[in-house]
Design an enzyme around this catalytic site. Sequence first.
Site, short mmCIF file in Angstrom:
data_model
loop_
_atom_site.label_atom_id
_atom_site.label_comp_id
_atom_site.label_asym_id
_atom_site.label_seq_id
_atom_site.Cartn_x
_atom_site.Cartn_y
_atom_site.Cartn_z
N ASP A 8 -5.56 -39.87 99.12
CA ASP A 8 -4.82 -38.61 99.06
C ASP A 8 -5.62 -37.68 98.15
O ASP A 8 -6.75 -38.00 97.74
CB ASP A 8 -3.37 -38.83 98.60
CG ASP A 8 -3.25 -39.25 97.14
OD1 ASP A 8 -4.28 -39.43 96.45
OD2 ASP A 8 -2.10 -39.41 96.69
N CYS A 65 -5.43 -43.51 95.57
CA CYS A 65 -4.56 -42.39 95.23
C CYS A 65 -4.56 -42.29 93.71
O CYS A 65 -5.41 -42.88 93.06
CB CYS A 65 -3.15 -42.56 95.82
SG CYS A 65 -2.19 -43.95 95.22
N THR A 67 -2.53 -43.54 91.37
CA THR A 67 -2.32 -44.83 90.71
C THR A 67 -2.70 -46.02 91.59
O THR A 67 -2.86 -47.12 91.08
CB THR A 67 -0.83 -45.02 90.33
OG1 THR A 67 -0.04 -45.03 91.52
CG2 THR A 67 -0.37 -43.93 89.37
N HIS A 98 -8.82 -65.79 96.58
CA HIS A 98 -7.56 -66.55 96.65
C HIS A 98 -6.54 -65.96 97.60
O HIS A 98 -5.72 -66.70 98.15
CB HIS A 98 -6.93 -66.65 95.26
CG HIS A 98 -7.77 -67.40 94.29
ND1 HIS A 98 -7.37 -67.61 92.98
CD2 HIS A 98 -8.98 -67.99 94.39
CE1 HIS A 98 -8.29 -68.30 92.35
NE2 HIS A 98 -9.29 -68.54 93.19
N HIS A 133 -5.70 -72.18 99.24
CA HIS A 133 -5.33 -70.77 99.34
C HIS A 133 -4.96 -70.38 100.77
O HIS A 133 -4.11 -69.53 100.98
CB HIS A 133 -6.47 -69.89 98.82
CG HIS A 133 -6.90 -70.24 97.44
ND1 HIS A 133 -6.08 -70.11 96.34
CD2 HIS A 133 -8.07 -70.74 96.99
CE1 HIS A 133 -6.72 -70.51 95.27
NE2 HIS A 133 -7.93 -70.89 95.62
#
Length: 147
Positions: A8, A65, A67, A98, A133
């Site tokens: 963004d 973005c 955060t 993992h 995993h």
Amino acid sequence: MKIAIGSDHGGYELKEEIKKTLEAEGIKYKDFGTMNEKSVDFGPIAKKVAESVADDKYNRGILICGTGIGMSIMANKVKGIRAALVNNVFSAEASRAHNNSNILCMGARVIGAELAKMITRVWLKTEFEGGRHKRRIDFISDYQNAD
């Protein structure tokens, strides 16, 4: 390897730096937007990137973005996506080794460009370890596919 990348407005500048890293590593990519710092909603961009990875048009994706939170939430709504919000090199490696993450999410207001480049390089080179995993990833896939 082919990468789908998007951001963004809050992640635009960092996305441009990450694209330079991809080019330096010889990795092909498609930029799904945004193409400038003008305000735009993250949802449609995250959806396009995630769907292109889920549909196997691209091997992996990178979303940025402010955060990284919004992008990761949206991307994880797409069936088959394991988007990881990563803020350090150890988590980048673990998310691949993992968790077999197929989309890397980062926050441009959380980490700097140099750290983001290191995270990207580690994330791109790390392979999924499989083994115990794989059983955990299969559980997630089975849950997603249950109706």
